[in-house]
Design a protein around this motif. Structure first.
Motif, PDB file in Angstrom:
ATOM      1  N   UNK A 176       0.861  -1.180   0.000  1.00  0.00           N
ATOM      2  CA  UNK A 176       0.000   0.000   0.000  1.00  0.00           C
ATOM      3  C   UNK A 176       0.893   1.224   0.000  1.00  0.00           C
ATOM      4  N   UNK A 177       0.341   2.379  -0.286  1.00  0.00           N
ATOM      5  CA  UNK A 177       1.124   3.621  -0.274  1.00  0.00           C
ATOM      6  C   UNK A 177       1.689   3.895   1.121  1.00  0.00           C
ATOM      7  N   UNK A 178       0.922   3.610   2.149  1.00  0.00           N
ATOM      8  CA  UNK A 178       1.378   3.849   3.521  1.00  0.00           C
ATOM      9  C   UNK A 178       2.425   2.822   3.955  1.00  0.00           C
ATOM     10  N   UNK A 179       2.245   1.598   3.545  1.00  0.00           N
ATOM     11  CA  UNK A 179       3.187   0.546   3.906  1.00  0.00           C
ATOM     12  C   UNK A 179       3.273   0.343   5.403  1.00  0.00           C
ATOM     13  N   UNK A 180       4.489   0.358   5.940  1.00  0.00           N
ATOM     14  CA  UNK A 180       4.674   0.121   7.372  1.00  0.00           C
ATOM     15  C   UNK A 180       4.887   1.413   8.149  1.00  0.00           C
ATOM     16  N   UNK A 181       4.565   2.556   7.533  1.00  0.00           N
ATOM     17  CA  UNK A 181       4.677   3.829   8.245  1.00  0.00           C
ATOM     18  C   UNK A 181       3.616   3.844   9.348  1.00  0.00           C
TER      19      UNK A 181
ATOM     20  N   UNK B 240       2.584   5.476  13.479  1.00  0.00           N
ATOM     21  CA  UNK B 240       1.930   6.603  14.139  1.00  0.00           C
ATOM     22  C   UNK B 240       2.269   7.931  13.475  1.00  0.00           C
ATOM     23  N   UNK B 241       1.216   8.704  13.166  1.00  0.00           N
ATOM     24  CA  UNK B 241       1.400  10.029  12.598  1.00  0.00           C
ATOM     25  C   UNK B 241       1.656  10.069  11.113  1.00  0.00           C
ATOM     26  N   UNK B 242       1.680   8.925  10.465  1.00  0.00           N
ATOM     27  CA  UNK B 242       2.038   8.917   9.042  1.00  0.00           C
ATOM     28  C   UNK B 242       0.904   9.344   8.127  1.00  0.00           C
ATOM     29  N   UNK B 243      -0.319   9.411   8.621  1.00  0.00           N
ATOM     30  CA  UNK B 243      -1.429   9.812   7.758  1.00  0.00           C
ATOM     31  C   UNK B 243      -2.061  11.120   8.193  1.00  0.00           C
ATOM     32  N   UNK B 244      -1.444  11.803   9.150  1.00  0.00           N
ATOM     33  CA  UNK B 244      -1.990  13.073   9.632  1.00  0.00           C
ATOM     34  C   UNK B 244      -0.881  13.905  10.243  1.00  0.00           C
ATOM     35  N   UNK B 245      -1.157  14.432  11.401  1.00  0.00           N
ATOM     36  CA  UNK B 245      -0.164  15.252  12.090  1.00  0.00           C
ATOM     37  C   UNK B 245       1.040  14.403  12.487  1.00  0.00           C
ATOM     38  N   UNK B 246       2.187  14.987  12.359  1.00  0.00           N
ATOM     39  CA  UNK B 246       3.424  14.312  12.748  1.00  0.00           C
ATOM     40  C   UNK B 246       3.529  14.269  14.266  1.00  0.00           C
TER      41      UNK B 246
END
Length: 125
Positions: free
Chosen positions: A110-115, A117-123
């Protein structure tokens, strides 16, 4: 539905800052199979006083027949007093989908992969 404290009128419960308590609600229920009750915090108690459901959301399984009780914690800075009839939590009844698990050698990309906490919003950093 709102869950209310079923305490004796002359026996309020005081949660000092950092304290936990289990508050009875005065009723039991029988849920249909494949349903659960979810116990959730009341936003007003959380924002105004720092009081929340300890294991939010709590789950009441369909085979439980005991009294509904709510574990609360006072994360606020002041004592919090719970009296008979106070609205202490909310509960919804929801269907439960049974999952079937299987072991896989790999997962699809997937685009997110194993990223994490915080990888889809606020850092977080």
């Amino acid at each position: 539905m709102d869950l209310m404290a079923a305490l004796a009128a002359d026996a309020p419960v005081v949660l000092v800052p950092g304290a936990r308590g289990v508050i009875p609600c005065g009723f039991a229920m029988a849920l249909p199979n494949d349903f659960e009750a979810q116990v959730r915090p009341r936003s007003g108690l959380a924002v105004k006083f720092g009081v929340t459901v300890l294991n939010a959301p709590g789950t009441i399984d369909a085979d439980y027949r005991g009294e509904v009780m709510v574990p609360l914690i006072n994360l606020g800075a002041e004592d919090f007093v719970i009296r008979r009839g106070d609205r202490i939590a909310q509960m919804i009844i929801a269907p439960v989908q049974a999952a079937i698990f299987r072991v896989e050698e790999s997962l699809d990309d997937t685009e997110r992969g194993d990223k994490g906490f915080g990888s889809t919003g606020h850092s977080l950093g």
